[in-house]
Design a protein around this motif. Structure first.
Motif, PDB file in Angstrom:
ATOM      1  N   ALA A 102     -27.463  54.321  53.816  1.00  0.00           N
ATOM      2  CA  ALA A 102     -26.844  55.549  54.322  1.00  0.00           C
ATOM      3  C   ALA A 102     -26.886  55.590  55.850  1.00  0.00           C
ATOM      4  N   ARG A 103     -27.997  55.150  56.384  1.00  0.00           N
ATOM      5  CA  ARG A 103     -28.161  55.156  57.841  1.00  0.00           C
ATOM      6  C   ARG A 103     -27.152  54.199  58.503  1.00  0.00           C
ATOM      7  N   LEU A 104     -27.026  53.023  57.898  1.00  0.00           N
ATOM      8  CA  LEU A 104     -26.049  52.055  58.421  1.00  0.00           C
ATOM      9  C   LEU A 104     -24.646  52.648  58.322  1.00  0.00           C
ATOM     10  N   SER A 239     -35.591  41.853  72.030  1.00  0.00           N
ATOM     11  CA  SER A 239     -35.923  42.646  70.838  1.00  0.00           C
ATOM     12  C   SER A 239     -35.246  44.025  70.963  1.00  0.00           C
ATOM     13  N   PHE A 240     -35.287  44.788  69.891  1.00  0.00           N
ATOM     14  CA  PHE A 240     -34.785  46.167  69.970  1.00  0.00           C
ATOM     15  C   PHE A 240     -35.480  46.917  71.108  1.00  0.00           C
ATOM     16  N   GLU A 241     -36.791  46.701  71.193  1.00  0.00           N
ATOM     17  CA  GLU A 241     -37.557  47.421  72.206  1.00  0.00           C
ATOM     18  C   GLU A 241     -37.099  47.041  73.617  1.00  0.00           C
ATOM     19  N   ASP A 242     -36.899  45.731  73.841  1.00  0.00           N
ATOM     20  CA  ASP A 242     -36.408  45.281  75.154  1.00  0.00           C
ATOM     21  C   ASP A 242     -35.099  45.983  75.506  1.00  0.00           C
ATOM     22  N   VAL A 243     -34.184  46.002  74.510  1.00  0.00           N
ATOM     23  CA  VAL A 243     -32.858  46.563  74.792  1.00  0.00           C
ATOM     24  C   VAL A 243     -32.967  48.078  75.008  1.00  0.00           C
ATOM     25  N   LYS A 277     -38.362  50.156  63.971  1.00  0.00           N
ATOM     26  CA  LYS A 277     -39.731  50.680  64.009  1.00  0.00           C
ATOM     27  C   LYS A 277     -39.769  52.139  64.452  1.00  0.00           C
ATOM     28  N   SER A 278     -38.695  52.601  65.044  1.00  0.00           N
ATOM     29  CA  SER A 278     -38.686  53.990  65.535  1.00  0.00           C
ATOM     30  C   SER A 278     -37.242  54.485  65.582  1.00  0.00           C
ATOM     31  N   GLU A 279     -37.112  55.774  65.825  1.00  0.00           N
ATOM     32  CA  GLU A 279     -35.783  56.355  66.021  1.00  0.00           C
ATOM     33  C   GLU A 279     -35.081  55.692  67.197  1.00  0.00           C
TER      34      GLU A 279
END
Ligand code: ADP
Ligand code: MG
Length: 476
Positions: A102-104, A239-243, A277-279
């Motif tokens: 659903a989120r995707l 990573s997601f965090e880097d971006v 890992k997070s919003e």
């Protein structure tokens, strides 16, 4: 193994243990490498990626069938991704109960609402098959699934032919050695990435691999990176965090990460709920989807690769919708479908439930998850279905015929695993690569294969899940 390795050799313990040592060194020399689990982010100590001592016989006709249908699967995934009405209808029941899908789907809707900002599409996928051996019937090629997101092992599998050729030479199996075919998916995958980069049209822009925090399988990806560097295309790994920390869109929706313009985002992470890992990570995914960067895959191609879509495709008239005047293409695709059954609420879904409860061993129950280890088999199918059968919760799953491949005997080589003969099942994957700009398909190829083999005791699971190992087909 009539067409493969003689049983005298398979059962000769002394020869096998000598050969296993030769094989492991060959894997290291040829670069079939994996970081170790104790230090997934360091290349100081690495090991060989798990692989079979011997290649596995695969009928040439079925291998060629899989390779031949791949460009049609590419087209199919691409067409589905361009059909919002179809995606909405196909995924409606799933997204009402499966929060991840659903989120995707919500991201997909948000992108549609704003309008797609990039008309260049880059698809890298892998369609996986098992060879089904029905009682007394012919062996047939049946699709397990198609992976449109982060299909891995295009790099390491490029090195497997040389490893197995060397092993067979040392084992004196010269005739079998001739039956190992060349394979170089890394080159073909990189060619498509390079094409998308070129069409993006900025020499300064980079290709960004969006990667996991733990990078055990980095060397598989390095093969593709290196092919891009050979073409003087700069690659970066984030990573997601880097971006989320250093990424932004400019007024023209160009994506910049660490002040570098990104032409292509190649997702190798982001297909499992736990990857977010997070919003903030979800926000970051959305930002990349909104951007001008070419996404591999874009959100709609990601959704096209869901198991629910696979099940819907198997219903009458659905593949036909995407190839209106091409009955032969439809036939070629449909020939690879296993039985797939809806669990949607209603009479048809009720029928699937009853069938699964009556003969659970004939089926696999699949939730909308990727990455191995999520499917449900045997008695557990009954346990799960008995819990969910009267509620919409059941629509989070699809039901599929269990494919019954012919087992083979082989040795699975994995760090710290005892050397012993195993009864094995194999899965053949074909890598597809395509690039579209607006209405023009500028590239649509089958770029190589992957054979993975697992101990038949394991019902589920891929290489990353620690179950399957790399293999090569021995075509006969
Ligand atoms: P994942 O996205 O987790 O890779 P798959 O559909 O590929 O999901 O299933 C994982 C594994 O389970 C496969 O690699 C295969 O070994 C086994 N499997 C999946 N579907 C079937 C099937 N229909 N018949 C037999 N084995 C299956
Ligand atoms: Mg799979």
């Amino acid at each position: 193994m009539a067409q493969g390795i003689p049983s005298e050799l398979l059962m000769n313990n002394t020869l096998i243990s000598d050969l296993a040592e030769v094989a492991k060194d060959a894997a290291l020399l040829h670069g079939v490498l994996l970081r170790i689990k104790e230090s997934p982010n360091s290349s100081e100590v690495v090991t060989y990626a798990p692989f079979t001592l011997f290649p596995t016989p695969v009928p040439k006709a079925l291998f060629l069938q899989a390779m031949a249908v791949q460009t049609h699967y590419n087209t199919l995934m691409d067409k589905i991704s361009q059909d919002p009405d179809f995606l909405q209808e196909a995924l409606a029941s799933t997204i009402s109960v499966d929060e991840f899908t659903a989120r995707l789907y919500r991201i997909h809707q948000q992108v549609l609402k704003k309008g797609r900002s990039q008309s260049i599409v880059l698809g890298l996928n892998r369609s996986d098959y098992m060879l089904d051996q029905k009682e007394d019937g012919p062996t047939s090629l049946k699709q397990i699934e198609i992976n449109t997101f982060a299909a891995s092992f295009g790099g390491l599998s490029s090195r497997m032919p040389d490893v197995h050729r060397h092993i067979l030479k040392v084992a004196g199996q010269l005739k079998a050695r001739q039956c190992i075919t060349d394979n170089d998916p890394a080159v073909g995958l990189a060619k498509a990435v390079a094409k998308a980069w070129e069409l993006y049209g900025s020499k300064r822009a980079v290709v960004m691999f969006l990667v996991e925090e733990k990078q055990r399988n980095i060397l598989d990806q390095r093969y593709i990176e290196n092919e891009l560097w050979k073409r003087n295309i700069v690659t970066i790994r984030k990573s997601f965090e880097d971006v989320s920390k250093s990424g932004e869109l400019d007024d023209n929706k160009r994506l910049f990460v660490d002040c570098q313009e990104v032409a292509v985002v190649y997702f190798r992470n982001g297909y499992m709920p736990q990857n977010y890992k997070s919003e903030q990570d979800w926000e970051t995914r959305l930002m990349m989807e909104f951007s001008m960067a070419v996404k591999c895959p874009d959100i709609s191609t990601h959704l096209a690769g869901t198991k629910k879509v696979q099940q819907v495709l198997a219903q009458p008239g659905v593949v036909e919708r995407f190839f209106p005047n091409q009955p032969q293409v439809v036939e070629q695709i449909r020939a690879t479908f296993a039985g797939l059954y809806t669990l949607d609420m209603g009479a048809e879904g009720d029928k699937s439930v009853a069938m699964a409860l009556a003969t659970p061993d004939r089926f696999v129950l699949k939730p909308q998850r990727e990455g191995g280890g999520n499917n449900i088999y045997g008695q557990e199918i009954c346990e799960v279905l008995n819990k969910v059968k009267n509620s919409a919760e059941r629509t989070a799953y699809i039901l599929m015929d269990k494919i019954q491949p012919v087992p083979t005997q082989n040795y699975l080589l994995r760090r710290e695993m005892p050397l012993k003969v195993s009864t094995c099942l194999s899965e053949l994957g074909c890598f597809g690569a395509y690039v579209r700009q607006g209405k023009d398909m500028v590239m649509n190829d089958c770029v190589g294969h992957l054979l993975r083999t697992k101990n038949s005791e394991h019902l589920d699971g891929g290489v990353a899940a620690g179950v399957a190992v790399l293999d090569s087909p021995l075509l006969f």
